[in-house]
Write an enzyme that holds these catalytic residues in place. Sequence first.
Site, short mmCIF file in Angstrom:
data_model
loop_
_atom_site.label_atom_id
_atom_site.label_comp_id
_atom_site.label_asym_id
_atom_site.label_seq_id
_atom_site.Cartn_x
_atom_site.Cartn_y
_atom_site.Cartn_z
N LYS A 1 7.23 9.51 1.29
CA LYS A 1 7.78 10.87 1.33
C LYS A 1 7.33 11.57 2.62
CE LYS A 1 9.34 9.64 -2.65
NZ LYS A 1 8.66 9.81 -3.91
N TYR B 1 5.78 11.52 -12.91
CA TYR B 1 6.81 10.71 -12.23
C TYR B 1 7.20 9.57 -13.17
CZ TYR B 1 8.61 7.58 -8.52
OH TYR B 1 9.36 6.74 -7.75
N ARG C 1 -5.19 -10.01 5.80
CA ARG C 1 -5.09 -9.26 4.54
C ARG C 1 -6.31 -8.36 4.31
NH1 ARG C 1 -6.76 -11.88 0.29
NH2 ARG C 1 -5.80 -13.90 0.69
N ASP D 1 -1.60 12.47 -8.72
CA ASP D 1 -0.50 12.20 -7.81
C ASP D 1 -0.28 13.47 -6.99
OD1 ASP D 1 2.01 11.86 -6.58
OD2 ASP D 1 2.74 10.57 -8.20
#
Length: 416
Positions: free
Chosen positions: A232, A135, A80, A207
């Site tokens: 994306k 968004y 992790r 963003d």
Amino acid sequence: MSLRREHARLPFHSIISVTSNHMAKKPKSPIKPDTRLVTAGRDPQANHGFVNPPVYHASTVLYPTADDQVAHRARYSYGRRGTPTSEALEDALRELDGDGCAGVALLPSGLAAISAALLSVARAGDHVLVPDSVYRPTRNFCNGVFARLGIETTYYDPLIGSGIAKLLKPNTRAVFVEAPGSQSFEMQDIPAIAKVAHEKSAIVLMDNTWATPLYFRAFEKGVDLEIQAGTKYIGGHSDIMFGCVSANAATLPALKDTVYSMGICVGPDDMYLALRGLRTLGVRLARHYQSGLRIAHWLAQRPEVLRVMHPALESDPGHAIWKRDFTGASGLFSIVLKPASEKAAHAFLNELTLFGLGYSWGVFESLAILFDCTEYRTATKWAPGGPSIRFHIGLEDPDDLTADLERGFAALAKAE
Ligand SMILES: *Cc1c(COP(=O)(O)O)cnc(C)c1O
């Protein structure tokens, strides 16, 4: 022979030398972003000469001896906390951002990147400013989780520019920006907003999924924390969920601490696919830009179309800002149809065969969705005057796409 003894026979430095860096061969002069996409986050000689880094499926890391464990003498300590796979991707993303970026955090989705970045800056009693065109799930996070933690959100008109000064309060901790706006493509004057925010010691989060660091240099424009939905364009193939946050030196420690403390990490195969996607991001984006703009122009001439929202079109209200601050556009934009019945708008979309009807974008195929911001915008009014459709223009031949749209318009006329 036990595995531990096998390890113990290796001199310790030979273990760390295999994985200690990803940029053994440094370019000899400053390089441009497209070159960086090819060279960043790689060290073939550390991987037996293989071009790409291995995918480490990992949790436990074994120490050669108890002495090493007690003294924390190891490059890696636990899956992790980082592996050669995650470091290669972080290095590549950091190099793509270039000057101003001190480090990158990897998250399992774009939304997780947004929420982790926001949680790393705000605490109870703080106030944050968020554009009305953000968004929508970012808005849900602020209205839900942030409200529950005692963090207040004010939504602002994305076109506010330096007028944001009047909304900054003594407890305003962060100003969020996103350009162009989700669904409706408003351009924001990010340098002006960042200047005012910094005068009041507020942190600027952006963003930057639409433009990516290739077409908008966030850190040069005053952004402190840059977020991308890697699902994306970075992924580009509709097969991963991924997000990342790039931070400057001031914001990186809190970002890393937040992500580590919450135990968030990305699966190794998705990290590998994100790194693989980065290698071709430049050529894919150039094609999305070119085809998207061509189809936006074509749509703007259609009698059925009321308005095209694409900042690279000269007729777009945000064009001047786009031209000043951006070096390209991606393949995502919207249109408003002239008033038409719901049945006709559906007939248009149902007729399309090359445009998938689905969420997300940035991937190889063209997509279309109906949208309506009327219900949830609070600082501005959304009254487009007709059905609104968002398009993502993929990597198909644009002539085939316009032929598909042409058939869609015929179906729309027939349904009316
Ligand atoms: C899709 C999207 C996100 C969220 O990304 P996921 O990986 O789907 O969580 C964030 N910001 C913008 C602008 C997006 O379009």
